[in-house]
Design an enzyme around this catalytic site. Structure first.
Site, PDB file in Angstrom:
ATOM      1  N   HIS A  97       3.247 -23.243  32.139  1.00 22.50           N
ATOM      2  CA  HIS A  97       4.125 -24.856  32.165  1.00 22.50           C
ATOM      3  C   HIS A  97       3.186 -25.791  32.573  1.00 22.50           C
ATOM      4  CE1 HIS A  97       7.049 -27.648  32.915  1.00 22.50           C
ATOM      5  NE2 HIS A  97       6.929 -27.771  34.327  1.00 22.50           N
ATOM      6  N   HIS A  99       2.851 -30.535  32.121  1.00 22.32           N
ATOM      7  CA  HIS A  99       3.488 -31.949  31.890  1.00 22.32           C
ATOM      8  C   HIS A  99       2.443 -32.467  31.184  1.00 22.32           C
ATOM      9  CE1 HIS A  99       6.175 -31.579  35.928  1.00 22.32           C
ATOM     10  NE2 HIS A  99       6.286 -30.525  35.029  1.00 22.32           N
ATOM     11  N   ASP A 122      -0.623 -22.797  11.604  1.00 27.28           N
ATOM     12  CA  ASP A 122      -1.477 -21.560  12.185  1.00 27.28           C
ATOM     13  C   ASP A 122      -0.641 -20.978  13.384  1.00 27.28           C
ATOM     14  OD1 ASP A 122      -3.040 -21.469   9.914  1.00 27.28           O
ATOM     15  OD2 ASP A 122      -4.805 -22.320  11.301  1.00 27.28           O
ATOM     16  N   HIS A 162      11.001 -33.577  29.935  1.00 26.83           N
ATOM     17  CA  HIS A 162      10.431 -32.714  31.193  1.00 26.83           C
ATOM     18  C   HIS A 162       8.879 -32.305  30.841  1.00 26.83           C
ATOM     19  CE1 HIS A 162      10.489 -28.838  33.964  1.00 26.83           C
ATOM     20  NE2 HIS A 162       9.503 -29.716  34.092  1.00 26.83           N
ATOM     21  N   TYR A 216      -6.700 -13.649  10.454  1.00 25.91           N
ATOM     22  CA  TYR A 216      -7.636 -14.471  11.074  1.00 25.91           C
ATOM     23  C   TYR A 216      -8.434 -13.928  12.445  1.00 25.91           C
ATOM     24  CZ  TYR A 216      -9.673 -18.732  13.424  1.00 25.91           C
ATOM     25  OH  TYR A 216     -10.361 -19.508  14.220  1.00 25.91           O
TER      26      TYR A 216
HETATM   27 ZN   LIG Z   1       7.774 -29.325  35.330  1.00 29.36          ZN
END
Ligand SMILES: [Zn+2]
Length: 223
Positions: A97, A99, A122, A162, A216
């Site tokens: 995760h 930002h 790709d 977010h 690939y």
């Molecule tokens: Zn967050």
């Protein structure tokens, strides 16, 4: 000490430095987790610890409900979302995760990044999709990630207003997807400043994605 948990502690700790190296995170935002192979456990970043102070020792081990099994700190505040993904997508071995700036700018508009570059075909095989707006604190974010990515080629989702969640067969693949997501979000954003990027025909996207997935890269040498 080379138990599967220790290996994941080291790997997850090291991969957090890749988020810093590629400029995807500021302060203590962002997190990487990995499923512990063969166990119903995950390893994730502690909450509120600066990136410079992360080490294999202070990584947190949780069960797949997000309950701490080993660790002195609280786990990342996003642990419930990571745990939800591992419970509902057994093929996923890593979750990231961030930002990161350009990708989150698309998320702020609730706009998918269109698949207009061969590198996107790709890695993502489609537009990078937008997931629902969801507040932290329960399973809403995890549900939004799983609903959006299940059956989708893209390993990345832009959670509305977010930021980015990515998945991979392992944590390294999820980090790679996070790096590529920011890279293409930036390029397509810049392209947009002077006009509308040209679409790539679906057939060509399909061919590129198939080739990338099957041909690939380095294959083990035949012996
Ligand atoms: Zn967050």
């Amino acid at each position: 000490m080379n138990s599967p948990i220790d290996l994941m502690r080291r790997q997850v700790s090291e991969l957090h430095q890749e988020l810093v190296r590629y400029g995807l995170v500021v302060w203590t935002a962002g997190n990487v987790s990995a499923r512990v192979p063969g166990k119903d456990l995950l390893v994730i970043k502690p909450s509120g610890v600066p990136y410079d102070e992360l080490s294999p020792r202070n990584m947190i081990v949780c069960d797949l409900d997000g309950t701490v099994v080993e660790g002195d700190h609280s786990p990342s505040s996003d642990t419930a979302a990571h745990a939800y993904v591992y419970r509902h997508m057994p093929e996923v071995g890593g979750v990231v995760h961030t930002h990161s700036t350009y990708a989150s700018a698309w998320a702020a508009r609730g706009e998918a990044v269109p698949c207009v570059l061969t590198a996107m075909a790709d890695e993502f095989g489609a537009a990078i999709p937008v997931g629902p707006f969801a507040l932290i604190g329960d399973d809403s974010i995890g549900m939004g990630i799983v609903e959006t990515l299940q059956g989708h080629r893209s390993p990345a989702v832009l959670m509305k207003s977010h930021g980015v969640f990515t998945i991979g067969k392992d944590a390294k693949a999820a980090v790679k997807a996070a790096v590529m997501c920011e890279d293409v979000a930036r390029t397509v954003h810049i392209s947009r400043q002077l006009g509308e990027p040209l679409p790539i025909a679906q057939d060509d996207i399909d061919r590129l994605n198939h080739r990338y997935r099957t041909v690939y890269g380095q294959r083990p040498a035949a012996r």
